[in-house]
Design a protein around this motif. Structure first.
Motif, PDB file in Angstrom:
ATOM      1  N   LEU A 180       0.828  -1.206   0.000  1.00  0.00           N
ATOM      2  CA  LEU A 180       0.000   0.000   0.000  1.00  0.00           C
ATOM      3  C   LEU A 180       0.863   1.258   0.000  1.00  0.00           C
ATOM      4  O   LEU A 180       0.646   2.174  -0.799  1.00  0.00           O
ATOM      5  CB  LEU A 180      -0.924   0.009   1.220  1.00  0.00           C
ATOM      6  N   PHE A 181       1.857   1.303   0.874  1.00  0.00           N
ATOM      7  CA  PHE A 181       2.693   2.506   0.948  1.00  0.00           C
ATOM      8  C   PHE A 181       3.567   2.675  -0.287  1.00  0.00           C
ATOM      9  O   PHE A 181       3.841   3.798  -0.704  1.00  0.00           O
ATOM     10  CB  PHE A 181       3.528   2.505   2.241  1.00  0.00           C
ATOM     11  N   GLU A 182       3.984   1.590  -0.881  1.00  0.00           N
ATOM     12  CA  GLU A 182       4.732   1.691  -2.134  1.00  0.00           C
ATOM     13  C   GLU A 182       3.840   2.242  -3.245  1.00  0.00           C
ATOM     14  O   GLU A 182       4.281   3.038  -4.073  1.00  0.00           O
ATOM     15  CB  GLU A 182       5.321   0.333  -2.537  1.00  0.00           C
ATOM     16  N   GLN A 183       2.571   1.834  -3.257  1.00  0.00           N
ATOM     17  CA  GLN A 183       1.638   2.378  -4.233  1.00  0.00           C
ATOM     18  C   GLN A 183       1.432   3.876  -4.015  1.00  0.00           C
ATOM     19  O   GLN A 183       1.346   4.649  -4.973  1.00  0.00           O
ATOM     20  CB  GLN A 183       0.297   1.640  -4.174  1.00  0.00           C
ATOM     21  N   LEU A 184       1.359   4.279  -2.759  1.00  0.00           N
ATOM     22  CA  LEU A 184       1.241   5.715  -2.462  1.00  0.00           C
ATOM     23  C   LEU A 184       2.479   6.471  -2.939  1.00  0.00           C
ATOM     24  O   LEU A 184       2.380   7.557  -3.500  1.00  0.00           O
ATOM     25  CB  LEU A 184       1.025   5.943  -0.961  1.00  0.00           C
ATOM     26  N   ARG A 185       3.651   5.890  -2.723  1.00  0.00           N
ATOM     27  CA  ARG A 185       4.883   6.530  -3.196  1.00  0.00           C
ATOM     28  C   ARG A 185       4.898   6.622  -4.719  1.00  0.00           C
ATOM     29  O   ARG A 185       5.322   7.619  -5.291  1.00  0.00           O
ATOM     30  CB  ARG A 185       6.103   5.763  -2.702  1.00  0.00           C
ATOM     31  N   SER A 186       4.439   5.558  -5.374  1.00  0.00           N
ATOM     32  CA  SER A 186       4.375   5.561  -6.834  1.00  0.00           C
ATOM     33  C   SER A 186       3.416   6.647  -7.316  1.00  0.00           C
ATOM     34  O   SER A 186       3.713   7.371  -8.283  1.00  0.00           O
ATOM     35  CB  SER A 186       3.915   4.191  -7.326  1.00  0.00           C
ATOM     36  N   LEU A 187       2.275   6.764  -6.663  1.00  0.00           N
ATOM     37  CA  LEU A 187       1.311   7.804  -7.016  1.00  0.00           C
ATOM     38  C   LEU A 187       1.932   9.188  -6.830  1.00  0.00           C
ATOM     39  O   LEU A 187       1.772  10.065  -7.679  1.00  0.00           O
ATOM     40  CB  LEU A 187       0.053   7.663  -6.164  1.00  0.00           C
ATOM     41  N   ASN A 188       2.660   9.377  -5.740  1.00  0.00           N
ATOM     42  CA  ASN A 188       3.327  10.657  -5.496  1.00  0.00           C
ATOM     43  C   ASN A 188       4.358  10.933  -6.578  1.00  0.00           C
ATOM     44  O   ASN A 188       4.491  12.058  -7.062  1.00  0.00           O
ATOM     45  CB  ASN A 188       3.992  10.652  -4.114  1.00  0.00           C
ATOM     46  N   SER A 189       5.073   9.916  -7.000  1.00  0.00           N
ATOM     47  CA  SER A 189       6.067  10.079  -8.065  1.00  0.00           C
ATOM     48  C   SER A 189       5.390  10.462  -9.376  1.00  0.00           C
ATOM     49  O   SER A 189       5.862  11.338 -10.102  1.00  0.00           O
ATOM     50  CB  SER A 189       6.856   8.788  -8.235  1.00  0.00           C
ATOM     51  N   ARG A 190       4.279   9.801  -9.683  1.00  0.00           N
ATOM     52  CA  ARG A 190       3.540  10.131 -10.907  1.00  0.00           C
ATOM     53  C   ARG A 190       3.013  11.559 -10.847  1.00  0.00           C
ATOM     54  O   ARG A 190       3.033  12.284 -11.838  1.00  0.00           O
ATOM     55  CB  ARG A 190       2.401   9.135 -11.113  1.00  0.00           C
ATOM     56  N   PHE A 191       2.522  11.947  -9.673  1.00  0.00           N
ATOM     57  CA  PHE A 191       2.069  13.326  -9.503  1.00  0.00           C
ATOM     58  C   PHE A 191       3.229  14.286  -9.742  1.00  0.00           C
ATOM     59  O   PHE A 191       3.070  15.311 -10.401  1.00  0.00           O
ATOM     60  CB  PHE A 191       1.507  13.542  -8.096  1.00  0.00           C
TER      61      PHE A 191
END
Length: 132
Positions: free
Chosen positions: A63-74
């Motif tokens: 879950l937290f890796e997905q959040l980090r990925s989303l932040n990176s995409r943002f």
């Protein structure tokens, strides 16, 4: 436009720090029930508490890796947007410069009008009276 890039990077860093803090806090809170359950665990259960803990942490990390990925995409999206805005500003400045150059060339191409001499008032005629 450099400020926009700085703001974008600062925002990403704030989000990243928030994600890290949330992850650490979640792990601390989640560890207590598992610690108590491990103390009470007996080997008869279908799933051991240790296995459940491993799975739970695996899901949490995902879950937290997905959040980090989303932040990176943002961040990538924001960087692209900043670059596009910077490009538009540069192009706009170039257009203004081109117009200014054209106006300058046009002004230089015209010959200044010759100055007309100032109009002089005709001298007042003296009237003399002839004595007869």
């Amino acid at each position: 436009m450099g400020k926009l890039k700085t703001y974008q990077e600062q925002l990403q860093e704030i989000v990243e720090n928030g994600i890290n803090a949330a992850e650490e806090q979640q792990k601390k809170l989640a560890s207590k029930p598992f610690e108590y359950a491990e103390k009470l665990e007996n080997g008869v259960r279908e799933y051991s508490v240790t296995t459940l803990r491993t799975r739970y942490y695996g899901y949490s990390e995902s879950l937290f890796e997905q959040l980090r990925s989303l932040n990176s995409r943002f961040g990538s999206f924001a960087a692209d947007l900043v670059a596009k805005l910077e490009k538009e500003v540069v192009e706009g400045a170039e257009e203004v410069s081109d117009v200014a150059d054209a106006v300058k060339e046009s002004a230089e191409g015209q010959k200044p009008a010759a100055k007309k001499p100032a109009a002089k008032k005709p001298a007042a005629k003296k009237t003399t009276t002839a004595s007869a």
